[in-house]
Write a protein that holds these residues in place. Structure first.
Motif, PDB file in Angstrom:
ATOM      1  N   HIS A   7      34.614  20.517 112.554  1.00  0.00           N
ATOM      2  CA  HIS A   7      33.779  20.231 110.816  1.00  0.00           C
ATOM      3  C   HIS A   7      32.648  20.426 112.182  1.00  0.00           C
ATOM      4  O   HIS A   7      31.070  20.487 111.637  1.00  0.00           O
ATOM      5  N   TYR A   8      32.672  20.053 113.057  1.00  0.00           N
ATOM      6  CA  TYR A   8      31.489  19.945 113.979  1.00  0.00           C
ATOM      7  C   TYR A   8      31.519  21.047 114.674  1.00  0.00           C
ATOM      8  O   TYR A   8      32.335  22.000 115.482  1.00  0.00           O
ATOM      9  N   PHE A   9      29.823  21.947 114.012  1.00  0.00           N
ATOM     10  CA  PHE A   9      30.270  22.853 114.781  1.00  0.00           C
ATOM     11  C   PHE A   9      29.637  23.139 116.309  1.00  0.00           C
ATOM     12  O   PHE A   9      28.408  22.679 116.773  1.00  0.00           O
ATOM     13  N   LEU A  10      30.195  24.002 117.492  1.00  0.00           N
ATOM     14  CA  LEU A  10      29.644  24.212 118.747  1.00  0.00           C
ATOM     15  C   LEU A  10      28.701  24.770 118.468  1.00  0.00           C
ATOM     16  O   LEU A  10      27.159  24.546 119.807  1.00  0.00           O
ATOM     17  N   ASN A  11      28.257  26.097 117.832  1.00  0.00           N
ATOM     18  CA  ASN A  11      27.138  26.681 117.536  1.00  0.00           C
ATOM     19  C   ASN A  11      25.247  25.203 117.397  1.00  0.00           C
ATOM     20  O   ASN A  11      24.325  26.289 117.332  1.00  0.00           O
ATOM     21  N   ASP A  12      26.288  24.311 116.388  1.00  0.00           N
ATOM     22  CA  ASP A  12      24.669  23.813 116.512  1.00  0.00           C
ATOM     23  C   ASP A  12      24.430  22.240 117.361  1.00  0.00           C
ATOM     24  O   ASP A  12      23.630  21.679 117.469  1.00  0.00           O
ATOM     25  N   ASP A  13      25.416  22.369 118.853  1.00  0.00           N
ATOM     26  CA  ASP A  13      25.071  21.756 119.825  1.00  0.00           C
ATOM     27  C   ASP A  13      24.437  22.289 120.809  1.00  0.00           C
ATOM     28  O   ASP A  13      24.479  23.072 121.030  1.00  0.00           O
ATOM     29  N   GLU A  14      23.131  21.970 120.834  1.00  0.00           N
ATOM     30  CA  GLU A  14      21.906  22.417 121.658  1.00  0.00           C
ATOM     31  C   GLU A  14      22.686  22.531 123.814  1.00  0.00           C
ATOM     32  O   GLU A  14      22.347  23.469 123.909  1.00  0.00           O
ATOM     33  N   GLU A  15      23.565  21.557 124.017  1.00  0.00           N
ATOM     34  CA  GLU A  15      24.242  22.288 125.321  1.00  0.00           C
ATOM     35  C   GLU A  15      24.869  22.863 125.231  1.00  0.00           C
ATOM     36  O   GLU A  15      24.369  24.087 126.802  1.00  0.00           O
ATOM     37  N   PHE A  16      25.120  22.876 124.208  1.00  0.00           N
ATOM     38  CA  PHE A  16      26.595  23.970 124.843  1.00  0.00           C
ATOM     39  C   PHE A  16      26.106  25.510 124.343  1.00  0.00           C
ATOM     40  O   PHE A  16      26.589  26.059 124.561  1.00  0.00           O
ATOM     41  N   VAL A  17      24.728  25.420 123.576  1.00  0.00           N
ATOM     42  CA  VAL A  17      24.443  26.109 123.433  1.00  0.00           C
ATOM     43  C   VAL A  17      23.181  27.118 124.241  1.00  0.00           C
ATOM     44  O   VAL A  17      24.221  28.725 124.961  1.00  0.00           O
ATOM     45  N   SER A  18      23.072  25.964 124.912  1.00  0.00           N
ATOM     46  CA  SER A  18      22.508  26.512 125.883  1.00  0.00           C
ATOM     47  C   SER A  18      23.117  27.570 127.147  1.00  0.00           C
ATOM     48  O   SER A  18      22.853  27.991 127.738  1.00  0.00           O
ATOM     49  N   LEU A  19      24.147  26.137 127.428  1.00  0.00           N
ATOM     50  CA  LEU A  19      25.150  27.030 129.200  1.00  0.00           C
ATOM     51  C   LEU A  19      25.471  28.057 128.206  1.00  0.00           C
ATOM     52  O   LEU A  19      25.928  29.018 129.394  1.00  0.00           O
ATOM     53  N   ALA A  20      26.156  28.190 127.227  1.00  0.00           N
ATOM     54  CA  ALA A  20      26.810  29.249 126.955  1.00  0.00           C
ATOM     55  C   ALA A  20      26.104  30.539 126.550  1.00  0.00           C
ATOM     56  O   ALA A  20      26.279  32.323 127.519  1.00  0.00           O
ATOM     57  N   ALA A  21      24.633  30.690 126.687  1.00  0.00           N
ATOM     58  CA  ALA A  21      23.725  31.611 126.444  1.00  0.00           C
ATOM     59  C   ALA A  21      23.404  32.232 128.357  1.00  0.00           C
ATOM     60  O   ALA A  21      23.499  33.344 128.634  1.00  0.00           O
ATOM     61  N   GLU A  22      23.636  31.100 129.387  1.00  0.00           N
ATOM     62  CA  GLU A  22      23.199  31.201 130.663  1.00  0.00           C
ATOM     63  C   GLU A  22      24.313  31.804 131.168  1.00  0.00           C
ATOM     64  O   GLU A  22      23.844  32.389 132.184  1.00  0.00           O
ATOM     65  N   ASN A  23      25.850  31.874 130.315  1.00  0.00           N
ATOM     66  CA  ASN A  23      26.932  31.979 131.039  1.00  0.00           C
ATOM     67  C   ASN A  23      27.091  33.635 130.197  1.00  0.00           C
ATOM     68  O   ASN A  23      28.800  33.869 130.473  1.00  0.00           O
ATOM     69  N   ASP A  24      26.399  33.779 129.448  1.00  0.00           N
ATOM     70  CA  ASP A  24      27.273  35.075 128.730  1.00  0.00           C
ATOM     71  C   ASP A  24      28.458  34.539 127.551  1.00  0.00           C
ATOM     72  O   ASP A  24      29.698  35.137 127.615  1.00  0.00           O
ATOM     73  N   CYS A  25      29.062  33.175 127.484  1.00  0.00           N
ATOM     74  CA  CYS A  25      29.906  33.280 126.641  1.00  0.00           C
ATOM     75  C   CYS A  25      29.671  32.902 125.084  1.00  0.00           C
ATOM     76  O   CYS A  25      28.512  33.112 124.812  1.00  0.00           O
ATOM     77  N   GLU A  26      30.233  33.309 124.374  1.00  0.00           N
ATOM     78  CA  GLU A  26      30.641  32.671 122.959  1.00  0.00           C
ATOM     79  C   GLU A  26      31.428  31.258 122.569  1.00  0.00           C
ATOM     80  O   GLU A  26      32.288  31.087 123.149  1.00  0.00           O
ATOM     81  N   LEU A  27      30.793  30.852 121.798  1.00  0.00           N
ATOM     82  CA  LEU A  27      31.239  29.642 120.901  1.00  0.00           C
ATOM     83  C   LEU A  27      31.592  30.051 119.530  1.00  0.00           C
ATOM     84  O   LEU A  27      30.897  30.608 118.646  1.00  0.00           O
ATOM     85  N   ARG A  28      32.953  29.749 119.372  1.00  0.00           N
ATOM     86  CA  ARG A  28      33.152  30.715 118.223  1.00  0.00           C
ATOM     87  C   ARG A  28      33.476  29.746 117.093  1.00  0.00           C
ATOM     88  O   ARG A  28      34.994  28.803 117.790  1.00  0.00           O
ATOM     89  N   ASP A  29      33.030  29.078 115.885  1.00  0.00           N
ATOM     90  CA  ASP A  29      33.826  27.762 114.668  1.00  0.00           C
ATOM     91  C   ASP A  29      34.588  28.363 113.940  1.00  0.00           C
ATOM     92  O   ASP A  29      33.451  29.546 113.145  1.00  0.00           O
ATOM     93  N   VAL A  30      35.417  28.610 114.299  1.00  0.00           N
ATOM     94  CA  VAL A  30      36.320  29.445 112.944  1.00  0.00           C
ATOM     95  C   VAL A  30      36.577  28.304 111.452  1.00  0.00           C
ATOM     96  O   VAL A  30      37.194  29.055 110.880  1.00  0.00           O
ATOM     97  N   ARG A  31      35.705  27.642 111.773  1.00  0.00           N
ATOM     98  CA  ARG A  31      36.014  26.434 110.763  1.00  0.00           C
ATOM     99  C   ARG A  31      34.527  26.826 110.048  1.00  0.00           C
ATOM    100  O   ARG A  31      34.269  26.192 108.829  1.00  0.00           O
ATOM    101  N   ARG A  32      33.792  28.245 110.102  1.00  0.00           N
ATOM    102  CA  ARG A  32      32.342  28.572 109.864  1.00  0.00           C
ATOM    103  C   ARG A  32      32.471  29.619 108.186  1.00  0.00           C
ATOM    104  O   ARG A  32      33.251  30.493 109.350  1.00  0.00           O
ATOM    105  N   PRO A  33      32.157  28.847 107.062  1.00  0.00           N
ATOM    106  CA  PRO A  33      32.847  30.280 106.450  1.00  0.00           C
ATOM    107  C   PRO A  33      31.672  31.083 106.371  1.00  0.00           C
ATOM    108  O   PRO A  33      30.554  31.273 106.712  1.00  0.00           O
ATOM    109  N   PRO A  34      31.885  31.875 105.850  1.00  0.00           N
ATOM    110  CA  PRO A  34      31.049  33.163 105.321  1.00  0.00           C
ATOM    111  C   PRO A  34      30.458  32.892 104.377  1.00  0.00           C
ATOM    112  O   PRO A  34      30.218  31.919 103.554  1.00  0.00           O
ATOM    113  N   ASP A  35      29.211  34.091 105.410  1.00  0.00           N
ATOM    114  CA  ASP A  35      27.451  33.830 104.302  1.00  0.00           C
ATOM    115  C   ASP A  35      28.380  34.689 102.121  1.00  0.00           C
ATOM    116  O   ASP A  35      26.750  33.971 101.396  1.00  0.00           O
TER     117      ASP A  35
END
Length: 337
Positions: A102-130
């Protein structure tokens, strides 16, 4: 895809996502990360799944590896800060990170920044469609027979039973598919909606949408159940899935000798007979589904005690039952198909 699975301190008994991925997913698991069992191998703890070394941290995961998968889904779905060094290490090596929290990786600034820096994807499978909406009451109109696993509690084997029944149906020559409703099923199947994260008004509609998406292409749809209708925290999810699926049949799952709700021990489990009445009564307004079979988790019992427990369970539900990982599944599948 080559993945490392994080399961610190929980492997194997309290890391059902990790075990489910090891048993059913198409991933090539190169390591399980658990500092408590470092130096052992997966099959030292869990037979009948793909094997891999257990290591203490992501720094010991061998190359090549494509992703880190968080194989723990604790009550409440929170992120344990002791996992952060492993996630950061994975991102630093250019690996994607997959989580069912329920804690989304994409809402964590440290993870988002490092993922962008290294061209990685953060996949939160518990985030439902809109684009979810309320149910229209149409799931019962699909061509497929819809089979729903229901439980006496959380973590009694609903996901495992769903996967095993679908596998057995396919092996018997039937067109069968799984409808994944939880993080582990979604990781295994590669699609699905995490029902316990959906707004309550849209829960039944989200299940209905998945069934309508697959229902005219298969003979049988096996819906992954969640929670329990008597659970003090999760009963709403259970009810939403049941009404949204409008199932044709129910398979009751139980863990032998469990008599209290896990994590909520002041609450005793009702009798098995009462569960049958509760689930069939709750289904009645939307379908005529009955409990046609059962799945009993006997992993903590010796063979003689397990067979005795199965006899008692079959008597209580008045239908065939088995332990889907321990004994033959044919009688249960025949009752369904």
């Amino acid at each position: 895809m080559r993945v490392a699975v994080l399961a610190h301190g929980k492997f194997p008994d309290r890391a059902k996502t990790a075990v489910g991925v090891l048993r059913y997913a198409d991933y090539d698991v190169v390591s399980v990360i658990d500092r408590d069992h470092a130096g052992s191998r997966v099959t030292d703890h869990v037979p009948g799944v793909q094997d891999a070394p257990v290591v203490a941290g992501f720094g010991e995961v061998p190359e090549p590896v494509d992703a880190l998968l968080i194989g723990i889904a604790p009550i409440g779905g929170g992120f344990d800060e002791s996992w952060r060094p492993d996630v950061l290490a994975a991102l630093s090596r250019g690996c994607d990170v997959i989580a069912g929290l329920h804690y989304f990786l994409n809402d964590d600034e440290e993870f988002v920044s490092l993922a962008a820096e290294n061209d990685c994807e953060l996949r939160d499978v518990r985030r439902p469609p809109d684009d979810l909406s309320v149910s229209e009451g149409l799931a019962g109109a699909v061509d497929a027979e819809v089979i729903l696993t229901v439980g006496t509690d959380c973590s009694v084997g609903k996901m495992t039973t769903t996967m095993e029944l679908a596998r057995a149906a396919k092996a018997a020559g039937h067109e069968a598919a799984v409808i994944p409703t939880g993080q582990t099923g979604i990781m295994i199947e590669g699609w699905g909606t995490p029902i316990d994260r959906v707004v309550s008004d849209f829960t039944a509609g989200a299940v209905e949408a998945m069934i309508r998406k697959k229902g005219d292409d298969y003979e049988y749809l096996f819906v992954e159940g969640q929670g329990s209708i008597v659970h003090p925290a999760y009963s709403a999810v259970t009810c939403g899935i049941l009404h949204g699926a409008m199932p044709d049949a129910l398979v009751l799952c139980h863990e032998a000798d469990r008599d209290r709700i896990h994590g909520y021990e002041p609450f005793p489990l009702p009798s098995i007979e009462e569960y049958v009445d509760l689930y069939e009564g709750l289904a009645a307004p939307v379908s005529d589904a009955s409990v046609v079979a059962g799945a009993l988790n006997t992993s903590d019992l010796g063979d003689a005690a397990a067979r005795d427990a199965l006899v008692d369970f079959e008597s209580a539900i008045d239908a065939p039952a088995t332990d889907v990982l321990r004994y033959d599944i044919d009688d249960v599948l025949e009752a369904i198909v």
